[in-house]
Scaffold this motif. Structure first.
Motif, PDB file in Angstrom:
ATOM      1  N   ALA A  57      19.883  36.346   0.472  1.00  0.00           N
ATOM      2  CA  ALA A  57      20.371  34.976   0.274  1.00  0.00           C
ATOM      3  C   ALA A  57      20.308  34.580  -1.205  1.00  0.00           C
ATOM      4  CB  ALA A  57      19.557  34.001   1.125  1.00  0.00           C
ATOM      5  N   ASN A  58      19.339  35.138  -1.929  1.00  0.00           N
ATOM      6  CA  ASN A  58      19.184  34.846  -3.360  1.00  0.00           C
ATOM      7  C   ASN A  58      20.049  35.739  -4.245  1.00  0.00           C
ATOM      8  OD1 ASN A  58      17.387  32.885  -2.741  1.00  0.00           O
ATOM      9  ND2 ASN A  58      15.577  33.904  -3.552  1.00  0.00           N
ATOM     10  N   GLY A  59      20.857  36.593  -3.625  1.00  0.00           N
ATOM     11  CA  GLY A  59      21.805  37.375  -4.409  1.00  0.00           C
ATOM     12  C   GLY A  59      21.483  38.845  -4.584  1.00  0.00           C
ATOM     13  N   TYR A  60      20.370  39.324  -3.974  1.00  0.00           N
ATOM     14  CA  TYR A  60      20.084  40.761  -4.090  1.00  0.00           C
ATOM     15  C   TYR A  60      21.103  41.542  -3.264  1.00  0.00           C
ATOM     16  CZ  TYR A  60      17.837  45.306  -3.960  1.00  0.00           C
ATOM     17  OH  TYR A  60      17.597  46.648  -4.075  1.00  0.00           O
ATOM     18  N   ALA A  61      21.752  42.512  -3.885  1.00  0.00           N
ATOM     19  CA  ALA A  61      22.780  43.281  -3.185  1.00  0.00           C
ATOM     20  C   ALA A  61      22.545  44.780  -3.333  1.00  0.00           C
ATOM     21  CB  ALA A  61      24.161  42.908  -3.716  1.00  0.00           C
ATOM     22  N   GLY A  62      21.324  45.156  -3.724  1.00  0.00           N
ATOM     23  CA  GLY A  62      21.012  46.569  -3.942  1.00  0.00           C
ATOM     24  C   GLY A  62      20.577  47.275  -2.673  1.00  0.00           C
ATOM     25  N   TRP A  63      19.956  48.424  -2.845  1.00  0.00           N
ATOM     26  CA  TRP A  63      19.481  49.226  -1.721  1.00  0.00           C
ATOM     27  C   TRP A  63      18.082  48.785  -1.293  1.00  0.00           C
ATOM     28  CZ3 TRP A  63      22.639  52.780   0.572  1.00  0.00           C
ATOM     29  CH2 TRP A  63      23.775  53.181  -0.143  1.00  0.00           C
ATOM     30  N   VAL A  64      17.749  49.107  -0.059  1.00  0.00           N
ATOM     31  CA  VAL A  64      16.386  48.930   0.457  1.00  0.00           C
ATOM     32  C   VAL A  64      15.866  50.316   0.809  1.00  0.00           C
ATOM     33  CG1 VAL A  64      14.944  47.922   2.263  1.00  0.00           C
ATOM     34  CG2 VAL A  64      16.906  46.633   1.371  1.00  0.00           C
ATOM     35  N   GLY A  65      14.864  50.767   0.066  1.00  0.00           N
ATOM     36  CA  GLY A  65      14.300  52.089   0.291  1.00  0.00           C
ATOM     37  C   GLY A  65      13.297  52.074   1.434  1.00  0.00           C
TER      38      GLY A  65
END
Length: 266
Positions: free
Chosen positions: A237-245
């Motif tokens: 929701a805060n804009g993180y669009a990366g991977w989740v390891g």
């Protein structure tokens, strides 16, 4: 898990029942398109044939290598990186080009630089100065391929000084490299007593990579009490669009440990 973030499998903690080079293909068979690894070799500068074999294993599996750790010393023996270790600084520097070189071949965007434990024979100031120099060099090398260097707070290592998100951000601010970011491992932060919800609320823009495990136990989500789904949703929701390891130890088998994540979400 309700959010839409993408998952990458840490093949240094998952699929350990298989030889290292067979793990990328196993992750692909389990439905994942991406993997990450700790440094997968014994030394800082391994023989070319070992590097080629690793690159081929990832390529042949048809998965993306999203993350790779720089050489971190003897992890089973308790080492947690060489970045701030004056006597072994040369090894870290020799490793930078090898690591970024692998990343260049595989399109890797994140390189985790474990800070290193406090050591006898050097002051904290000396260690921190060496760390800033080494992180700047690593960031410079990663920038050549458009990649990011990650700094991670770690738990379970008493002499490792980067324990909270604020500790990592302080170092990152000293280095002043645009492509140096926080690796937010929600497990390590929680174990170290950080206010994870506040870190997400205030610093999502500084988070360059996320890893998860549940607590207690560092096993798969659902085995402990951490509000991981809620926290990942807040990051998104805060804009993180990366991977989740997925950097956890499976409580039973690796296959079973993916039960919390529907196949189509992998």
């Amino acid at each position: 898990m309700s959010h839409q973030l993408r998952y990458t499998v840490n093949c240094s903690l998952l699929f350990t029942e298989l030889p290292l080079l067979e793990r990328p293909a196993a992750a692909q068979r389990a439905g994942f398109s991406a993997v990450e690894f700790w440094w997968p070799f014994v030394e800082a500068v391994p023989p070319d044939r070992q590097v080629d074999a690793f690159v081929n294993a990832v390529t042949d599996a048809g998965v993306q290598l999203t993350g790779l750790n720089f050489f971190a010393g003897d992890m089973p023996g308790g080492d947690r990186g060489l970045v701030s270790w004056p006597k072994r600084s040369g090894e870290f520097r020799d490793n930078i080009d090898v690591t970024v070189g692998i990343g260049e071949r595989l399109g890797t965007q994140g390189f985790n630089a474990l800070y290193g434990n406090r050591v006898d024979g050097a002051t904290e100031q000396e260690q921190d100065d060496v760390a800033v120099e080494n992180l700047a060099l690593a960031a410079q090398a990663a920038a050549r391929i458009g990649a990011t260097v990650l700094l991670e707070p770690v738990s379970g290592a008493p002499r490792y000084p980067i324990k909270l998100a604020a500790d990592a951000l302080e170092v990152i601010d000293r280095v002043q490299a645009a492509n140096l970011g926080l690796l937010a491992d929600l497990y390590h932060l929680a174990v170290n007593g950080d206010d994870v919800d506040r870190v997400i609320a205030e610093h999502t823009d500084r988070v360059a990579h996320v890893q998860i495990a549940d607590n207690p136990g560092r096993n798969e989500p659902g085995t402990g009490t951490l509000p991981l789904d809620q926290q990942l949703s807040a990051l998104e929701a805060n804009g993180y669009a990366g991977w989740v390891g997925l950097e956890y130890k499976p409580s039973t088998t690796t296959e079973t440990s993916f039960g919390w994540l529907p196949f189509e979400r992998r």
